[in-house]
Design an enzyme around this catalytic site. Structure first.
Site, PDB file in Angstrom:
ATOM      1  N   ASP A 252       0.881  -1.173   0.000  1.00 43.18           N
ATOM      2  CA  ASP A 252       0.000   0.000   0.000  1.00 43.18           C
ATOM      3  C   ASP A 252       0.912   1.214   0.000  1.00 43.18           C
ATOM      4  OD1 ASP A 252      -2.246   1.856   0.507  1.00 43.18           O
ATOM      5  OD2 ASP A 252      -3.309   0.032   1.104  1.00 43.18           O
TER       6      ASP A 252
ATOM      7  N   HIS B 279      -3.638   2.714  -4.725  1.00 44.02           N
ATOM      8  CA  HIS B 279      -2.924   2.469  -3.458  1.00 44.02           C
ATOM      9  C   HIS B 279      -1.485   2.028  -3.731  1.00 44.02           C
ATOM     10  CE1 HIS B 279      -5.962   3.051  -0.317  1.00 44.02           C
ATOM     11  NE2 HIS B 279      -6.858   2.523  -1.141  1.00 44.02           N
TER      12      HIS B 279
ATOM     13  N   GLU C  56     -10.523   1.802  -4.560  1.00 47.44           N
ATOM     14  CA  GLU C  56     -10.259   3.231  -4.401  1.00 47.44           C
ATOM     15  C   GLU C  56      -9.213   3.790  -5.364  1.00 47.44           C
ATOM     16  OE1 GLU C  56     -11.347   3.983   0.214  1.00 47.44           O
ATOM     17  OE2 GLU C  56      -9.385   3.078  -0.103  1.00 47.44           O
TER      18      GLU C  56
END
Ligand code: ACM
Ligand code: ZN
Length: 685
Positions: A184, A261, A317
């Site tokens: 991440d 990410h 996301e």
């Protein structure tokens, strides 16, 4: 031994009772019958006798040793032993099920596969913690195939020894998947031999705490920079971990995030982003063939280390901010006939999915991966809300459910003011336990692979914090996963679960875990839900019409225009459907119509504070009164606390005085840091 078992079998009805309760077993077995008052209590020194085919015995031996038993051979005559033998048709076992019979002289576990023996031994191991045991006949089997826990080791890192210890603890509760969020923006955590900068650089940062790093410039550091925080697992360490977990029935599922990410990768290898600049992008460039070469090389090493049939590719996301203006991305869209960047992400995920399939593996990803043509075997991990279940079903996908409102274990588990700072939310043990997947899958039980608790670690820096957040909520995940059976939903005649009974058992396990040194949350001291949310509030404004001079957000409507005068107040999370959210320039600005002119002596409202989610107290609350709805008189204002700690979730602002009014106008503008304003009721007296 055999004789005694036959005897006990002959008289099960005599002492038949649901005995699970006082045994404290967790997850609760499907059926427990007491067959006599006194049974035998095995210890880890009790001989374990394996009367099993060689291949099953070979798989069971390490599982038994991992549970602390000593395997002593195949001598059936030994008294006071635990005997493992293949099941007979009369045992009527389900796949991975077991039958455990225990009487005054010993115990017999029957199963038809190694998993069944493992689960039988795991149950026996829990029984050993009882002071005394009745004779028992237990029939049991797992409900869902995937009973998972996700640990984020990117935001904060944990040693491989700590992860092993979690495997031990999870296996005790028959959790069988450990999903490691290995990559991440906050740090890359797996050695990749072909791309050393991932671990020399992208695995390190100047600030130890995620929050400090996030609030600074979010840069990375060389591994040998003074004070650099981070770390990674070598491939050898991960292989050892995978083997260790496999002996305990736990499959380690790796997650490599893409296309979003991925700030840390794009700082180390900026040529994989659309603009080739470090610290500018979070998303890979899907127009660039180099991106796919990189990811396929990484995934090849990942598959070499992790035998898991499913490889998690993240997918959540992705902002895709640079894709619309990137010539390579635009060219890709044209060539592939993709209408927008959503479809470009679909292309990306499909392509990676096909790559994994070509290596005999399947893709799993967060629910953003739902696009029309995922590989047939790809699976979805639903995290946003159960609306995505419908979309996944429409596409014929199997799924693991981890909806945040029930399974995000980084959310507060108790009243925020009693807890160390967390990211927000409120998911107490009872909430985790209350999830019911069965109705959604009653007509398609095969589509529900499992459920999972997720521990994101923005606000969870230390190992002690990890254990405090995992336990006891993991116990509720475990019992959920073990007992959920959508195929049996239609036959349900009573509630599937009894929280009071579960909580009693969980309390015993928490006590035992804490005695062992596990830093479990002290459930016995739970403060519980927000008292105001438990009973309606009665006041003059209840049921009165509310005019919104500024709108509430469509994302947080609660009960729409009825919310602020419905007598209902919210719990410890602004997202519970009782709190209403405001983000317009004015934030809260409403007028309550009391229906006729009345004497008003008090106007008050509660406001929510969750700084991690940019939900903040307003600067204050202003109250105006009017008899005709045209001319308003400002009667007072109350300032909100300016320096409220992150763990103060609620403040009450109030005006007290006396006035005559039919119309009450309440305004609550944003404070200096902006953010959302949330309130749940305008109380008028
Ligand atoms: C997620 O919480 N972004 C999967
Ligand atoms: Zn691009």
């Amino acid at each position: 031994m055999k004789r005694t078992l036959l005897l006990t079998l002959a008289f099960p009805a005599l002492l038949s009772a649901a005995a699970g309760d006082d045994l404290g077993l967790l997850p609760e077995p499907k059926r427990v019958v007491r067959t006599a008052a006194v049974g035998f209590r095995p210890t880890t020194a009790t001989p374990l006798v394996l009367q099993l085919p060689d291949d099953v015995a070979a798989a069971v031996r390490p599982a038994a040793r991992a549970l602390g038993f000593s395997v002593s051979g195949t001598d059936a005559a030994a008294g006071g032993a635990v005997m493992l033998r293949p099941s007979a048709p009369a045992d009527s076992l389900r796949p991975h099920g077991y039958r455990l019979r225990l009487d005054a002289e010993g115990a017999v576990i029957a199963a038809s596969d190694a998993e069944g023996f493992r689960y039988g031994l795991t149950t026996l191991r829990q029984l050993m913690d009882s002071d005394s045991l009745p004779a028992l006949d237990i029939h049991d089997y797992p409900g869902l195939e995937w009973r998972g826990v996700m640990l984020d080791v990117s935001r904060h890192f944990s040693s491989v020894d700590f992860v092993r210890r979690q495997v031990d603890l999870l296996a005790r509760y028959k959790i069988n998947r450990l999903h490691l969020h290995l990559t991440d923006g906050a740090g890359w955590r797996m050695e990749v031999k072909r791309y050393p900068r991932l671990t020399q650089f992208a695995a390190w940062r100047p600030q130890a705490k995620w929050k400090d790093w996030w609030n600074a410039d979010r840069h990375y550091a060389e591994h040998d920079a003074p004070g650099a925080y981070g770390g990674y697992y070598t491939q050898d360490e991960l292989r050892d971990l995978v083997a260790y977990a496999a002996e305990r029935g736990v499959t380690v599922v790796p997650e490599i995030e893409m296309p979003g990410h991925s700030e840390e990768v794009l700082a180390a290898y900026p040529e994989l982003s659309c603009t080739h600049e470090p610290y500018k992008q979070a998303d890979f460039c899907p127009g660039n063939e180099e991106t796919f070469r990189f990811l396929e090389n990484v995934l090849t090493e990942v598959m070499d280390v992790f035998p898991s049939p499913y490889i998690h590719i993240g997918g959540d996301e992705a902002a895709k901010a640079s894709w619309p203006s990137c010539p390579l991305c635009q060219q890709r869209m044209k060539e592939e006939g993709l209408a927008d960047v959503e479809q470009l992400q679909g292309y990306f995920v499909r392509r990676i999915g096909r790559f994994l399939e070509s290596h005999g593996r399947h893709l799993i990803g967060w629910d953003e991966i739902l696009s029309d043509s995922l590989p047939r075997q790809a699976a979805v991990m639903v995290w946003r809300d159960t609306a995505y279940v419908k979309r996944a079903l429409a596409q014929g996908k199997r799924m693991v459910l981890a909806p945040a409102a029930y399974f995000y274990l980084d959310y507060y588990q108790d009243a925020p003011h009693t807890q160390p700072e967390a990211i927000g939310g409120y998911v107490p043990l009872e909430k985790v336990y209350s999830f019911d997947a069965e109705p959604m899958f009653a007509d398609c039980p095969d589509k529900l692979m499992g459920i999972q608790g997720n521990l994101w670690r923005e606000y969870i820096p230390t190992d002690a914090d990890v254990e405090r957040m995992l336990y006891p909520r993991v116990l509720a995940v475990a019992e959920q996963g073990w007992t959920t059976e959508p195929a049996r939903y239609r036959q349900r005649t009573a509630p599937r679960k009894d929280y009071a009974d579960f909580r009693r058992r969980a309390l015993r396990h928490v006590e035992a875990l804490r005695t062992e040194g596990v830093q479990a949350f002290d459930l016995g001291r739970e403060t519980g839900r927000r008292p105001e949310s438990q009973t309606p509030v009665d006041h003059m404004g209840v049921g009165c019409a509310v005019t919104y001079n500024a709108p509430f957000s469509p994302y947080y409507p609660a009960a729409g225009a009825a919310t602020l005068t419905d007598g209902r107040r919210g719990d410890w999370t602004y997202g519970d459907g009782a709190w209403q959210g405001f983000i317009s320039r004015e934030r809260l600005d409403v007028t309550v119509d009391l229906g006729r002119v009345r004497t008003v002596k008090e106007v008050s409202a509660d406001f929510f504070n969750a700084p991690g989610a940019e939900v903040l107290f307003p600067v204050g609350m202003e109250v105006e009164l009017s008899v005709d709805g045209r001319e308003f008189t400002a009667v007072g204002r109350d300032d909100a606390p300016a320096d409220a700690p992150a763990t103060q979730p609620v403040c009450t602002l109030a005006w007290r005085g006396e006035g005559r009014a039919r119309y009450v106008r309440v305004k609550a503008p944003a404070g200096p840091s902006g953010g959302w304003v949330f309130t749940d009721e305008i109380v008028i007296r």
